[in-house]
Write an enzyme that holds these catalytic residues in place. Structure first.
Site, mmCIF file in Angstrom:
data_model
loop_
_atom_site.group_PDB
_atom_site.id
_atom_site.type_symbol
_atom_site.label_atom_id
_atom_site.label_comp_id
_atom_site.label_asym_id
_atom_site.label_seq_id
_atom_site.Cartn_x
_atom_site.Cartn_y
_atom_site.Cartn_z
ATOM 1 N N ILE A 85 82.465 66.591 117.445
ATOM 2 C CA ILE A 85 83.725 67.122 117.968
ATOM 3 C C ILE A 85 84.921 66.714 117.097
ATOM 4 O O ILE A 85 85.976 67.359 117.127
ATOM 5 C CB ILE A 85 83.911 66.650 119.428
ATOM 6 C CG1 ILE A 85 84.814 67.586 120.205
ATOM 7 C CG2 ILE A 85 84.390 65.209 119.505
ATOM 8 C CD1 ILE A 85 84.802 67.329 121.711
ATOM 9 N N ASN A 87 75.216 54.293 113.209
ATOM 10 C CA ASN A 87 76.037 53.120 113.516
ATOM 11 C C ASN A 87 75.395 52.379 114.686
ATOM 12 O O ASN A 87 75.085 52.991 115.711
ATOM 13 C CB ASN A 87 77.457 53.551 113.893
ATOM 14 C CG ASN A 87 78.187 54.207 112.735
ATOM 15 O OD1 ASN A 87 78.035 53.785 111.583
ATOM 16 N ND2 ASN A 87 78.957 55.247 113.008
ATOM 17 N N HIS A 114 72.253 58.163 117.943
ATOM 18 C CA HIS A 114 72.537 59.428 117.270
ATOM 19 C C HIS A 114 72.573 59.218 115.764
ATOM 20 O O HIS A 114 73.021 58.185 115.278
ATOM 21 C CB HIS A 114 73.863 60.035 117.752
ATOM 22 C CG HIS A 114 75.002 59.076 117.755
ATOM 23 N ND1 HIS A 114 75.186 58.131 118.745
ATOM 24 C CD2 HIS A 114 76.029 58.894 116.889
ATOM 25 C CE1 HIS A 114 76.263 57.416 118.484
ATOM 26 N NE2 HIS A 114 76.787 57.854 117.357
ATOM 27 N N HIS A 156 74.186 60.652 112.410
ATOM 28 C CA HIS A 156 75.214 61.513 111.819
ATOM 29 C C HIS A 156 74.638 62.158 110.561
ATOM 30 O O HIS A 156 73.962 61.485 109.768
ATOM 31 C CB HIS A 156 76.434 60.686 111.380
ATOM 32 C CG HIS A 156 77.186 60.002 112.475
ATOM 33 N ND1 HIS A 156 78.365 60.508 112.995
ATOM 34 C CD2 HIS A 156 76.960 58.847 113.140
ATOM 35 C CE1 HIS A 156 78.829 59.678 113.929
ATOM 36 N NE2 HIS A 156 77.991 58.663 114.031
#
Ligand code: AMP
Ligand code: ZN
Length: 117
Positions: free
Chosen positions: A34, A90, A103, A105
């Site tokens: 987002i 991360n 998640h 990236h």
């Protein structure tokens, strides 16, 4: 409260929260970040709620590999595989993790500096 009620990414997996999905299968969902930090910035997440890489177990090894390979295929789909792209996970606060559902990236479409900030 169950993880799916309290976790932002579980709500995206469940379809309760909109995201611009670019891929999904029985184990993972991928969507556009987002707040993109590069021309291409995707997130690939497991459907299963895993808090972070720090809490993954040996039994998650196949799922972790699948996340990375999905990221690679998405990089190909976005046209950045040959130019170069970066996968980032991360883990916990000092690394900048803000959403506590694992998640990956997938970033690219511009030169990416190293070392990261
Ligand atoms: P991290 O800081 O590694 O935990 O990454 C979390 C990422 O999730 C950030 O890049 C956010 O921009 C992104 N993000 C947060 N909420 C949403 C959302 N509703 N849809 C898509 N991406 C999101
Ligand atoms: Zn979750």
């Amino acid at each position: 409260m169950s993880a799916s009620q309290s976790c932002l990414f579980c709500r995206i997996v469940a379809g309760e929260l909109h995201a611009e999905r670019v891929y999904e299968d029985d184990r993972v969902v991928a969507f556009r970040d987002i707040n993109p930090q590069a021309p291409v910035h995707l997130l690939v997440i497991p459907r299963k709620h895993l808090v972070s890489l720090g809490e993954a177990e040996a039994e998650d090894a196949g799922l972790l590999g699948h996340l990375l390979l999905c990221g690679r295929e998405l990089a190909r789909q976005e046209g950045i595989l040959e130019r170069g792209y970066r996968t980032v996970i991360n883990t916990n606060r000092e690394a900048g993790q803000t959403v506590f559902h694992l998640h990956v990236h997938v970033l690219g479409g511009r030169f990416l500096g190293w070392p990261p900030g």
